[in-house]
Scaffold this motif. Structure first.
Motif, PDB file in Angstrom:
ATOM      1  N   THR A 128       7.159   4.721   0.475  1.00 47.05           N
ATOM      2  CA  THR A 128       7.269   4.440  -0.701  1.00 47.05           C
ATOM      3  C   THR A 128       8.341   3.419  -0.907  1.00 47.05           C
ATOM      4  OG1 THR A 128       8.182   5.390  -2.845  1.00 47.05           O
ATOM      5  CG2 THR A 128       9.266   6.353  -0.859  1.00 47.05           C
ATOM      6  N   ASN A 129       8.069   2.375  -1.912  1.00 45.82           N
ATOM      7  CA  ASN A 129       9.067   1.558  -2.411  1.00 45.82           C
ATOM      8  C   ASN A 129       9.962   2.165  -3.372  1.00 45.82           C
ATOM      9  OD1 ASN A 129      10.042  -0.605  -2.971  1.00 45.82           O
ATOM     10  ND2 ASN A 129       8.610  -1.939  -4.151  1.00 45.82           N
ATOM     11  N   CYS A 130      11.204   2.358  -2.800  1.00 44.32           N
ATOM     12  CA  CYS A 130      12.143   3.009  -3.611  1.00 44.32           C
ATOM     13  C   CYS A 130      12.782   1.758  -4.468  1.00 44.32           C
ATOM     14  CB  CYS A 130      13.026   3.674  -2.625  1.00 44.32           C
ATOM     15  SG  CYS A 130      12.592   4.727  -1.703  1.00 44.32           S
ATOM     16  N   VAL A 131      12.486   1.816  -5.733  1.00 45.29           N
ATOM     17  CA  VAL A 131      13.027   0.782  -6.635  1.00 45.29           C
ATOM     18  C   VAL A 131      14.220   1.141  -7.405  1.00 45.29           C
ATOM     19  CG1 VAL A 131      12.356  -0.564  -8.655  1.00 45.29           C
ATOM     20  CG2 VAL A 131      10.768   0.004  -6.933  1.00 45.29           C
ATOM     21  N   ILE A 132      15.229   0.456  -7.023  1.00 43.03           N
ATOM     22  CA  ILE A 132      16.689   0.712  -7.536  1.00 43.03           C
ATOM     23  C   ILE A 132      16.968  -0.614  -8.232  1.00 43.03           C
ATOM     24  CG2 ILE A 132      18.886   1.636  -6.865  1.00 43.03           C
ATOM     25  CD1 ILE A 132      18.004   2.870  -4.495  1.00 43.03           C
TER      26      ILE A 132
ATOM     27  N   GLY B 291       0.887  -1.131   0.019  1.00 43.54           N
ATOM     28  CA  GLY B 291      -0.135  -0.133  -0.046  1.00 43.54           C
ATOM     29  C   GLY B 291       0.756   1.277   0.050  1.00 43.54           C
ATOM     30  N   THR B 292       1.848   1.200  -0.552  1.00 43.57           N
ATOM     31  CA  THR B 292       2.861   2.371  -0.839  1.00 43.57           C
ATOM     32  C   THR B 292       2.965   2.902  -2.090  1.00 43.57           C
ATOM     33  OG1 THR B 292       4.731   0.755  -1.109  1.00 43.57           O
ATOM     34  CG2 THR B 292       4.382   1.503   1.213  1.00 43.57           C
ATOM     35  N   LEU B 293       3.953   3.870  -2.234  1.00 48.90           N
ATOM     36  CA  LEU B 293       3.909   4.564  -3.565  1.00 48.90           C
ATOM     37  C   LEU B 293       5.268   3.654  -4.149  1.00 48.90           C
ATOM     38  CD1 LEU B 293       4.090   8.190  -2.618  1.00 48.90           C
ATOM     39  CD2 LEU B 293       2.231   7.152  -3.501  1.00 48.90           C
TER      40      LEU B 293
ATOM     41  N   ARG C  68      -2.669   0.043 -10.887  1.00 41.61           N
ATOM     42  CA  ARG C  68      -1.396  -0.167 -10.445  1.00 41.61           C
ATOM     43  C   ARG C  68      -1.251   0.745  -9.152  1.00 41.61           C
ATOM     44  NH1 ARG C  68       1.242  -4.408 -12.710  1.00 41.61           N
ATOM     45  NH2 ARG C  68       1.730  -3.997 -14.946  1.00 41.61           N
ATOM     46  N   PRO C  69      -0.284   0.343  -8.381  1.00 38.44           N
ATOM     47  CA  PRO C  69       0.006   0.874  -7.057  1.00 38.44           C
ATOM     48  C   PRO C  69       0.116   2.500  -7.316  1.00 38.44           C
ATOM     49  CG  PRO C  69       1.593  -0.582  -7.709  1.00 38.44           C
ATOM     50  CD  PRO C  69       0.608  -0.820  -8.500  1.00 38.44           C
ATOM     51  N   PRO C  70      -0.257   3.461  -6.708  1.00 40.18           N
ATOM     52  CA  PRO C  70       0.062   5.018  -7.090  1.00 40.18           C
ATOM     53  C   PRO C  70       1.540   5.334  -7.183  1.00 40.18           C
ATOM     54  CG  PRO C  70      -0.500   4.566  -4.743  1.00 40.18           C
ATOM     55  CD  PRO C  70      -0.786   3.523  -5.255  1.00 40.18           C
ATOM     56  N   LEU C  71       1.813   6.154  -8.245  1.00 40.26           N
ATOM     57  CA  LEU C  71       3.235   6.426  -8.399  1.00 40.26           C
ATOM     58  C   LEU C  71       3.568   7.568  -7.569  1.00 40.26           C
ATOM     59  CD1 LEU C  71       3.207   6.565 -12.336  1.00 40.26           C
ATOM     60  CD2 LEU C  71       4.534   4.944 -10.714  1.00 40.26           C
ATOM     61  N   TYR C  72       4.903   7.631  -7.264  1.00 41.22           N
ATOM     62  CA  TYR C  72       5.761   8.691  -6.583  1.00 41.22           C
ATOM     63  C   TYR C  72       5.597   9.819  -7.592  1.00 41.22           C
ATOM     64  CZ  TYR C  72      10.018  11.158  -4.799  1.00 41.22           C
ATOM     65  OH  TYR C  72      11.205  11.863  -4.442  1.00 41.22           O
ATOM     66  N   MET C  73       5.080  11.115  -7.102  1.00 38.75           N
ATOM     67  CA  MET C  73       5.316  12.371  -7.904  1.00 38.75           C
ATOM     68  C   MET C  73       6.198  13.118  -8.081  1.00 38.75           C
ATOM     69  SD  MET C  73       1.978  11.420  -9.230  1.00 38.75           S
ATOM     70  CE  MET C  73       1.735  12.810  -9.949  1.00 38.75           C
ATOM     71  N   VAL C  74       6.791  13.730  -9.094  1.00 35.55           N
ATOM     72  CA  VAL C  74       7.385  14.937  -9.182  1.00 35.55           C
ATOM     73  C   VAL C  74       6.345  16.035  -9.021  1.00 35.55           C
ATOM     74  CG1 VAL C  74       9.139  16.396 -10.910  1.00 35.55           C
ATOM     75  CG2 VAL C  74       9.065  13.651 -10.796  1.00 35.55           C
TER      76      VAL C  74
END
Length: 744
Positions: A376-380, A252-254, A329-335
């Motif tokens: 947020t899920n920080c995807v690297i 349930g994160t970004l 989809r899960p919500p996107l982190y926004m600029v």
């Protein structure tokens, strides 16, 4: 003229680079001040253009009026000279969308330059593409950085942060923020390294069912060079991205993707494009062929795709499908939540070394499409350095946010000379057209490195030269001796490249009697250690490779002092000169947007002030000129006073902006020179200058504030009109007159 070489003095004492966006605009106000002050100690300042627009025109000199000098190439030679003294401002490492925007602007201004060919077919198109590709990404830094990096927060900046701490988010032990990275199939896990016992000339070849294709030839390296080769599996990447999206939905994160699609101009845009495809998989499953035919390239981001889709016959249908996919989809982190700009819109909008520290500083939070903060899920994708951020997240969950009022500092000594490590790999990075074997082959036919690859995999080779390693080690030990700080080499003995680095430096450390004076830790372990050290209020030097240098000199300054733009960055050039970098420019686009709409530039030139002071001391020491050193010391005094009196730019119209801070810097610099006693001549010269600036203070402030809150016309974005910029950034006739007379 902006965009064409502005060189006027090839024998100038200090070279100041013309770059892009906010730093370039700020220079229109600051550079006249610098020139007037330093002329009193007999120094001249020359400007050289390394902006995106300038590099484009230099790539097509036959199409530019009167030709266009390649200032970057000129500087590449200059940094190898013993007396080089260069103040380097942040430049745009252009992504394809930025490159296309700059090309369109130059064409609109009348320059006869070609479009960027996305899919070149003819020889002419391939040549054009090659010229433009040389401009993309980290085209500037590998050329200029003929030395290793010494980066640290200036003492005045660190002291100010302790007295006036920046805001920090609150961390919770039950925060759902995490770092997701690949466990197999990435650059880290596939890396192979070898140290050359003798000088070698090598070629890179791809062997497939269609035969052997030479991708690069005649690559020469001296003895002692470490060669690395690795690849990222497309299949493993796609599987990881699917898993990361599913994990984000379950938590349930970004969903936030953190890449370096500017500096890593070949590999990371491809990876970014795969992320867009996977996130919008239902859309590509249905409309992929139509999108490809229309030229919608996901490597350039969702924003560019939407522009292309707008002109397609199925525009409404495809946009509806995208909207439906985004809702599922899960919500996107926004600029920018207000403008609907997502994490996947523009590859250059979310740069890992700035975006990850921002999440960490905010308590693990990012902005969602609803305009609210969330975990947020920080995807690297690549795991080479993801552990640095994963350890940071874990540390702050357990210990809470760093306290800037008590925190110590992490200084950095970075190995980057001679295009060291990954950031020098662009010419030797390839996307596989077919399955087969990638080989690095010596001139005599020996295969030095080899990988079995599949179609779509991304393969790269990088190099690190022995002389750069030796210089880096010496610089780290020099900083340790000077400061007395604990020094940690961030090297993982289980990583192929790092193991070769350790083989190289261990005998050097033993010869210097320094084995018991330093520590060696893998990056994840070193991150945890560094955070513990600065939490105790103590200091540490991190000796790192090139990419970690980039990451850490944003991460720790943003946590410690609120920004990386105020870092002191000294590159001790290997042949004796100095390169003084002025901080990061990641937020510069937003600054320019605000300026154009409201005539308020919140860019802080503190990095420029610090670089200037170091540059002057460098000249003074090199020439044995006490007056020049006094000039540099007085600039430092002005910086301390500027901070203590709160004269840095504010964020909003009505507050001081960049031009106000430049005026105060000039005032305090003049007053410091007038008050000092080491050089009576300088005191006598600047006393009347300081008096006039102080006497006309109110008049100058009023003139500087004229037009604030109103839109301004700069004549362009990538290539501005010098007269229009000067009118905006030098609006005070009184101040200008004093500066013009400062040299007598």
């Amino acid at each position: 003229m902006k965009g064409i070489s502005m060189s006027t003095d090839t024998n100038a004492d200090i070279i100041y680079t013309a770059t892009d966006e906010a730093p370039q605009l700020a220079a229109a106000s600051l550079l006249p001040i610098i020139r007037r002050f330093v002329s009193e100690v007999g120094l001249s300042v020359e400007e050289r253009d390394i902006s995106v627009a300038g590099r484009i025109l230099a790539a097509f000199p036959e199409r530019a009026p009167d030709g266009a000098q390649d200032d970057l190439a000129w500087l590449g030679d200059r940094v190898k000279e013993a007396d080089a003294n260069i103040i380097k401002l942040p430049n745009v490492s252009a992504s394809v969308p930025q490159l296309n925007a700059a090309i369109a602007e130059l064409q609109a201004q009348g320059f006869d330059i070609p479009d960027y060919p996305e899919a070149p077919e003819t020889d002419a198109e391939k040549e054009t593409r090659a010229r433009y590709d040389a401009i993309k990404g980290s085209a500037v830094n590998p050329v200029l950085r003929e030395g290793n990096s010494d980066r640290r927060a200036p003492a005045a900046v660190k002291a100010f942060a302790k007295e006036h701490p920046h805001s920090m988010g609150t961390w919770s032990k039950d925060s759902k923020t995490r770092v997701s990275t690949m466990s197999a199939g990435d650059f880290h896990s596939n890396e192979k390294s070898v140290t050359l016992d003798a000088a070698q000339t090598v070629r890179i070849e791809h062997v497939s069912g269609d035969g052997t294709k030479v991708l690069a030839d005649g690559l020469s390296y001296p003895a002692g060079t470490i060669l690395d080769a690795t690849f990222m599996s497309k299949a493993a990447l796609l599987s990881f991205l699917e898993e990361a999206i599913a994990t984000t939905a379950a938590d349930g994160t970004l969903f936030s993707l953190h890449m370096k699609a500017t500096m890593m101009k070949v590999s990371d845009p491809i990876i970014f494009g795969h992320a867009v495809r996977v996130y919008l998989k239902p859309v590509f499953d249905t409309y992929g062929d139509a999108l490809a035919e229309a030229g919608a390239n996901p490597n350039s981001g969702l924003g560019t795709m939407l522009d292309v889709i707008a002109d397609m016959p199925q525009a409404d249908e495809i946009n509806a499908a995208i909207k439906a996919c985004l809702s599922e989809r899960p919500p996107l982190y926004m600029v920018n939540s207000d403008r609907g700009i997502t994490n996947l819109h523009v590859p250059s909008d979310v740069i890992i070394d700035a975006s990850m520290p921002a999440v960490l500083r905010a308590g693990g939070k990012g902005w969602g499409p609803d305009g609210k903060e969330g975990d947020t899920n920080c995807v690297i994708p690549d795991s080479s350095y993801a552990g640095v951020y994963a350890e940071s997240v874990a540390f702050f969950k357990e210990n809470g946010a760093l306290d800037p009022t008590t925190a110590g500092t992490v200084q950095n000594v970075g190995l980057m000379a001679k295009k060291a490590e990954e950031y020098g790999s662009h010419p030797t990075t390839f996307e596989m057209s077919a399955s087969g074997t990638m080989n690095v082959v010596a001139e005599g036919g020996d295969v030095l490195l080899s990988h079995d690859v599949a179609a779509g995999d991304i393969w790269r080779m990088a190099s690190t030269r022995a002389e750069a390693i030796e210089n880096w080690l010496a610089l780290a030990l020099e900083r340790q001796k000077l400061t007395g700080y604990e020094t940690v080499f961030w090297l993982n003995k289980n990583r192929a490249h790092d193991a070769e680095i350790l083989r190289a430096i261990t005998p050097m450390l033993e010869a210097a009697g320094a084995m018991d004076k330093v520590q060696i830790m893998a990056p994840s372990e070193a991150t945890q250690h560094a955070l513990k050290v600065i939490t105790r209020g103590e200091n540490v030097i991190a000796a790192t490779g090139n990419v970690l240098r980039d990451y850490l000199t944003d991460l720790f300054p943003i946590l410690e002092v609120g920004t990386s733009a105020k870092m002191l960055s000294v590159v001790k050039l290997m042949n004796g000169g100095g390169l003084f970098e002025t901080g990061a420019g990641g937020s510069a686009p937003k600054h320019v947007q605000q300026l154009m709409e409201e005539n308020h530039l919140r860019w802080d030139s503190l990095g420029e002030f610090c670089a200037l002071a170091e540059s002057l001391r460098f000249v003074g020491e090199a020439r044995g000129d006490a007056d020049v050193q006094v000039m540099g010391d007085a600039a430092d005094d002005a910086i301390t006073r500027l901070l203590s009196e709160g004269k840095s730019p504010g964020r909003k119209v009505g507050q001081d902006d960049n031009r106000d801070s430049h005026f105060h810097f000039a005032l305090y610099w003049a007053e410091a020179l007038a008050a000092q006693s080491k050089s009576p001549a300088l005191s006598e010269t600047f006393a009347p200058v300081a008096a006039r600036l102080r006497d006309d203070y109110d008049t100058i402030r009023a003139e500087l504030s004229q037009g604030r809150g109103q839109a301004v016309d700069l004549g362009g974005y990538y290539r501005t009109d010098p007269e229009k910029v000067a009118a905006v950034f030098r609006p005070s006739a009184t101040f200008n007159a004093i500066m013009d007379q400062a040299a007598g």
